[in-house]
Motif scaffolding. Sequence first.
Motif, mmCIF file in Angstrom:
data_model
loop_
_atom_site.group_PDB
_atom_site.id
_atom_site.type_symbol
_atom_site.label_atom_id
_atom_site.label_comp_id
_atom_site.label_asym_id
_atom_site.label_seq_id
_atom_site.Cartn_x
_atom_site.Cartn_y
_atom_site.Cartn_z
ATOM 1 N N GLY A 49 -104.485 89.027 74.244
ATOM 2 C CA GLY A 49 -105.749 88.298 74.289
ATOM 3 C C GLY A 49 -106.034 87.609 72.970
ATOM 4 N N ALA A 50 -105.720 88.293 71.859
ATOM 5 C CA ALA A 50 -105.925 87.666 70.549
ATOM 6 C C ALA A 50 -105.073 86.404 70.440
ATOM 7 N N MET A 51 -103.870 86.450 71.002
ATOM 8 C CA MET A 51 -103.022 85.255 70.975
ATOM 9 C C MET A 51 -103.630 84.138 71.825
ATOM 10 N N ALA A 52 -104.228 84.521 72.967
ATOM 11 C CA ALA A 52 -104.912 83.521 73.790
ATOM 12 C C ALA A 52 -106.059 82.889 73.013
ATOM 13 N N MET A 53 -106.730 83.690 72.172
ATOM 14 C CA MET A 53 -107.828 83.151 71.364
ATOM 15 C C MET A 53 -107.294 82.110 70.368
ATOM 16 N N VAL A 54 -106.116 82.394 69.793
ATOM 17 C CA VAL A 54 -105.500 81.415 68.887
ATOM 18 C C VAL A 54 -105.231 80.112 69.648
ATOM 19 N N ILE A 55 -104.697 80.254 70.865
ATOM 20 C CA ILE A 55 -104.384 79.071 71.665
ATOM 21 C C ILE A 55 -105.651 78.271 71.956
ATOM 22 N N ARG A 56 -106.698 78.979 72.411
ATOM 23 C CA ARG A 56 -107.931 78.261 72.776
ATOM 24 C C ARG A 56 -108.622 77.697 71.532
ATOM 25 N N ALA A 57 -108.498 78.381 70.403
ATOM 26 C CA ALA A 57 -109.106 77.850 69.177
ATOM 27 C C ALA A 57 -108.426 76.546 68.783
ATOM 28 N N GLU A 58 -107.092 76.512 68.927
ATOM 29 C CA GLU A 58 -106.370 75.284 68.593
ATOM 30 C C GLU A 58 -106.754 74.157 69.549
ATOM 31 N N LEU A 59 -106.996 74.510 70.812
ATOM 32 C CA LEU A 59 -107.307 73.481 71.812
ATOM 33 C C LEU A 59 -108.794 73.145 71.864
ATOM 34 N N PHE A 60 -109.584 73.788 70.997
ATOM 35 C CA PHE A 60 -111.038 73.554 70.989
ATOM 36 C C PHE A 60 -111.332 72.072 70.797
ATOM 37 N N GLN A 61 -110.581 71.436 69.925
ATOM 38 C CA GLN A 61 -110.730 70.004 69.681
ATOM 39 C C GLN A 61 -109.364 69.345 69.710
ATOM 40 N N PRO A 62 -109.303 68.049 70.062
ATOM 41 C CA PRO A 62 -108.010 67.363 69.971
ATOM 42 C C PRO A 62 -107.562 67.246 68.514
ATOM 43 N N GLY A 63 -106.272 67.049 68.332
ATOM 44 C CA GLY A 63 -105.729 67.003 66.967
ATOM 45 C C GLY A 63 -105.281 68.389 66.551
ATOM 46 N N MET A 64 -104.465 68.466 65.497
ATOM 47 C CA MET A 64 -103.992 69.760 65.035
ATOM 48 C C MET A 64 -105.000 70.322 64.045
ATOM 49 N N GLN A 65 -105.562 71.503 64.351
ATOM 50 C CA GLN A 65 -106.631 72.051 63.522
ATOM 51 C C GLN A 65 -106.213 73.291 62.760
ATOM 52 N N ILE A 66 -105.669 74.269 63.484
ATOM 53 C CA ILE A 66 -105.591 75.615 62.918
ATOM 54 C C ILE A 66 -104.160 76.047 62.676
ATOM 55 N N VAL A 67 -103.294 75.847 63.660
ATOM 56 C CA VAL A 67 -101.919 76.343 63.523
ATOM 57 C C VAL A 67 -100.933 75.194 63.647
ATOM 58 N N GLU A 68 -99.723 75.449 63.202
ATOM 59 C CA GLU A 68 -98.628 74.498 63.352
ATOM 60 C C GLU A 68 -98.155 74.514 64.801
#
Lengths: 528, 191
Positions: A49-68
Amino acid sequence: MSAVIETHDHDDHHHGPAEGLTRWLYTTNHKDIGTLYLWFSFAMFLIGGAMAMVIRAELFQPGMQIVEPEFYNQMLTLHGLIMVFGAVMPAFVGLANWLIPMMVGAPDMALPRMNNLSFWILPVAFFILLSSLFMEGGAPNFGWTFYAPLSTTYAPPSVTFFIFSVHIMGASSIMGSINVIVTIMNMRAPGMTLMKMPLFVWSWLITAYLLIAVMPVLAGAVTMMLMDIHFGTSFFNAAGGGDPVLFQHIFWFFGHPEVYIMILPAFGITSHIIETFSRKQLFGHTSMVWAMTSIAILSFVVWAHHMFTVGLPLAAELFFMWATMLIAVPTGVKVFNWVTTMFKGSITYETPMLFAIAFVVLFTIGGFSGLMLAITPADFQYHDTYFVVAHFHYVLVPGAIFSIMAAVYYWIPKWTGNMYDERLGRLHFWLSFIGVNVTFFPQHWIGLAGMPRRVPDYALQFADWNMVSSVGAFLFGASQILFLFIVIKTVMGGKKATPEVWEGARGLEWTVDSPAPYHTFSTPPKVS
Amino acid sequence: MNEGSKKTIKLLCFSVLGMFTFSFALVPLYDVFCEVTGLNGKIELEATTNQNLETEIGRDVSIQFVSHNNEQMPWIFRPSESQIKIQTGKYHTATFYVKNPTNKRMIAQAIPSVAPSNAASHLKKLECFCFEEQELAPGEEALLPVRLIFDDELPDSIKSVVLSYTIFDVTDYNDLEMTDHHDGHEMEASL
């Protein structure tokens, strides 16, 4: 003679569990092993679930925000693998361990020492898989379906550890299934005929047969990968005469029965809960058994609907389309039976029942989007879009996972002897229910609008619904912390549960004390 | 443990082994299935042994040649003619131009595929560069021949067939690097 008496005395001291940590390491008791499986799957659920949170956090906005993007791919892959093999499957095995012996009136599982082994190799497997995150080149990044050549020619070096961990998970599942089948076939209480067996036991009998049939195929697939990578074979390498499409055939020959492995026990759980809280006998027990059997058999002849776009001949596309749609018939029978059981029942809405009703409604939505995907020409459009992501999350999250949560609330008074906090339980349900729908329903729309799956970035027109989806995901994720709190609170204490626990509950497990004694049914009960 | 349990366990272990074997049996089964049905555009990677394919000259079929380079394969690889008109029941020879532009000796393997796939079983080859690996020295070029025939039973609905080749780099670089390394040492020594 005296020796015999001494041995007997010796046994008397050991009727309870052993003390300390070694109790859990050496235990052969089905209840202990069930508890281990359930806690392990809960831990994996939170990690995945924590990994899903990373995925959704990255997809929160278009463009690369948090992870590579590379790390995003690793999160995506591990999220899928951990949820499938680490969360859902071990949770069902845990429930099977706790419940099957009590439901069929057996003293324990048939092969208790193998039971211990099949649990304890699981943490090893997931330690190996997760440790690949810290290896050079990173963790597996090819998606949970590990299609060749992404998982062979282009894989990071850690793929070998991935293969090894899949082998171990497979061995664990196979041992678990052998145990379940031998217990059910040979250790039922006198008078319990196959057709009198509770539906959870039936669902697991069928699931175990599916596991026996397909886990070796998965082992074969990863073995071929291993040989392609290290021993110079060309199973999936076209230059050497192999074929990457062959990988997809072998994988989905395992993969489609696998998705039913993750839903059949849920059918069993839902049947029990709806029966209890409707205060009526379940409608159509026999047809439920036949429906599950037909679903299991059909699951072997529909695999290519996952690969409509690889260039199948027309005849194959038609066959797999119709075979897939045929599955809607037995599934429809099951949904009809659940609804008919509730019809004119004296329903009360305790937490397990809320989860079970949500299961029926939301799983059916997932089933309908599955029917849409089964239409070959439509699938050409939907393939590899977020519509597919929405579809399988609807059948797995409010499907499989809601049924597991329902089961935990339903049987935790039997496991711990304490009632859970009903107010918090309902709060957990409503937060999860809202969270799951806000997360996954908009994904149908962005999928139909053309957003591809497995991407860390997307076109601007998908921005709004992705943000909504991410907010829903954070809500769903946070509400599982509440679930953890409720479970711990119930284990620590609470209102004492009666042996029956629920008014109108049927089944042998409700005839023993709450909490269930360490050893139950040492002498088999009589079933009339 | 009672006899019934032992029997069940034996049966289940046997099934597990059986299914593991079956997963490997899927590999040849898949190839046989594709060959029999001609699905996947797969055609045999060996010369036809049937000598009686040359019959009276049949109808016209147009055949298009397509070439692909797999991954980073640096060779120049293209058909001499992109499309020819041929007749069923008669042998034709086509050629592909190939050049190794690198400064290394390289080995390649070409893999054919036919579209539409139901034409695959009617396309026979007497001779093809895809039957064996091709080795080219640095800068070397060649014209690679394929001698092919369509049999009479080619379905009437098929007027045009695409024969595509993908060329794969199958050079064993481990060997190459070792020789390069060795050469380097010798040079150092001579210096």
